[in-house]
Design an enzyme around this catalytic site. Structure first.
Site, PDB file in Angstrom:
ATOM      1  N   VAL A 219       5.865 -31.533  -0.425  1.00 14.56           N
ATOM      2  CA  VAL A 219       4.794 -30.902  -1.582  1.00 14.56           C
ATOM      3  C   VAL A 219       3.630 -30.850  -0.659  1.00 14.56           C
ATOM      4  O   VAL A 219       3.192 -31.568  -0.118  1.00 14.56           O
ATOM      5  CB  VAL A 219       4.436 -32.087  -2.782  1.00 14.56           C
ATOM      6  CG1 VAL A 219       3.962 -31.233  -3.769  1.00 14.56           C
ATOM      7  CG2 VAL A 219       5.840 -32.508  -3.231  1.00 14.56           C
TER       8      VAL A 219
ATOM      9  N   PHE B 247      11.180 -43.534  -0.020  1.00 11.06           N
ATOM     10  CA  PHE B 247      10.264 -42.301  -0.392  1.00 11.06           C
ATOM     11  C   PHE B 247      10.071 -41.582   1.007  1.00 11.06           C
ATOM     12  O   PHE B 247       9.294 -41.863   1.917  1.00 11.06           O
ATOM     13  CB  PHE B 247       8.928 -42.612  -0.852  1.00 11.06           C
ATOM     14  CG  PHE B 247       8.060 -41.596  -1.632  1.00 11.06           C
ATOM     15  CD1 PHE B 247       8.629 -41.138  -2.682  1.00 11.06           C
ATOM     16  CD2 PHE B 247       6.988 -41.358  -0.876  1.00 11.06           C
ATOM     17  CE1 PHE B 247       7.822 -39.942  -3.317  1.00 11.06           C
ATOM     18  CE2 PHE B 247       6.294 -40.093  -1.424  1.00 11.06           C
ATOM     19  CZ  PHE B 247       6.779 -39.627  -2.743  1.00 11.06           C
TER      20      PHE B 247
ATOM     21  N   HIS C  82      -1.461 -28.067  -9.447  1.00  9.37           N
ATOM     22  CA  HIS C  82       0.274 -28.310  -9.589  1.00  9.37           C
ATOM     23  C   HIS C  82       0.390 -29.260  -8.552  1.00  9.37           C
ATOM     24  O   HIS C  82       1.466 -30.151  -8.787  1.00  9.37           O
ATOM     25  CB  HIS C  82       0.670 -27.160  -9.210  1.00  9.37           C
ATOM     26  CG  HIS C  82       2.412 -27.103  -9.667  1.00  9.37           C
ATOM     27  ND1 HIS C  82       2.647 -27.065 -11.159  1.00  9.37           N
ATOM     28  CD2 HIS C  82       3.421 -26.924  -9.053  1.00  9.37           C
ATOM     29  CE1 HIS C  82       3.912 -27.191 -11.206  1.00  9.37           C
ATOM     30  NE2 HIS C  82       4.485 -26.855 -10.015  1.00  9.37           N
TER      31      HIS C  82
END
Ligand code: INI
Length: 176
Positions: free
Chosen positions: A84, A116, A91
């Site tokens: 990301v 993760f 967002h």
């Protein structure tokens, strides 16, 4: 009496099953993480038959796929891989916090490690650095952590059943 120490080894039991959940978003980065994860698992003796790769659209979809996998059974550890990148909008915050808390809650509630390996970076350059260049490969790190956690669980289960640290699982030793 010395305390007992239980810690995971970097070799997984032969029957351990690993699932990589990877996004198609930022695929040019995430594919490098998947390669790193596969390399890391194989280098630690995991056979390809023990590995499944699940593709999801974006990081936001990772937790629901993990939940479905856990509910379906047959998985000992999940490697969540994505990327990301902070853009000009808010967002990023929503997607990053959603995937982080989703993976964390699933791991804690199920007892199945959801490792993760989702990059959350300000820039594409930072993501590239963590996907096999100067800051290592977070997919490969996720593989090591997944194997250690599966092994650790075997040690903890063996302790609970009174059989010690287990031969194929986590290592149990006396603290020095
Ligand atoms: N998904 C990502 O995996 N990485 C991103 O950087 C990203 N950005 O920036 O928007 C992203 N968005 C898509 C999101 O994960 C969902 O797939 C989408 O909102 C549909 O639910």
């Amino acid at each position: 009496m010395p305390i007992q120490v239980i810690e995971g080894k970097f070799s997984a039991p032969d029957n351990a099953r690993f699932v990589i959940v990877a996004t198609r978003w930022n695929e040019f980065i995430v594919d490098r993480l998947v390669e790193g994860a596969l390399d890391g698992l194989r280098r630690h003796g995991v056979d390809d038959a023990q590995i499944t790769l699940v593709k999801v659209p974006g990081a936001f979809e990772i937790p629901v796929a993990c939940k479905q996998l856990i509910e379906a059974g047959g998985v000992d550890a999940i490697l969540a891989l994505g990327c990301v990148i902070r853009g000009a909008t808010a967002h990023f915050e929503y997607v990053a916090s959603s995937v982080t808390s989703g993976c964390s809650q699933l791991a804690v509630s199920s007892g199945i490690p959801v490792v993760f390996g989702v990059l959350t970076t300000d820039t594409i350059e930072q993501a590239v650095e963590r996907a096999g260049t100067k800051a290592g490969n977070k997919g490969s790190e996720a593989a090591s952590v997944a194997i250690e956690m599966v092994s650790l669980k075997a040690g903890i289960v063996a302790r609970g059943s009174g059989t010690g640290g287990g031969a194929s699982g986590g290592r149990s030793r006396k603290a020095r």
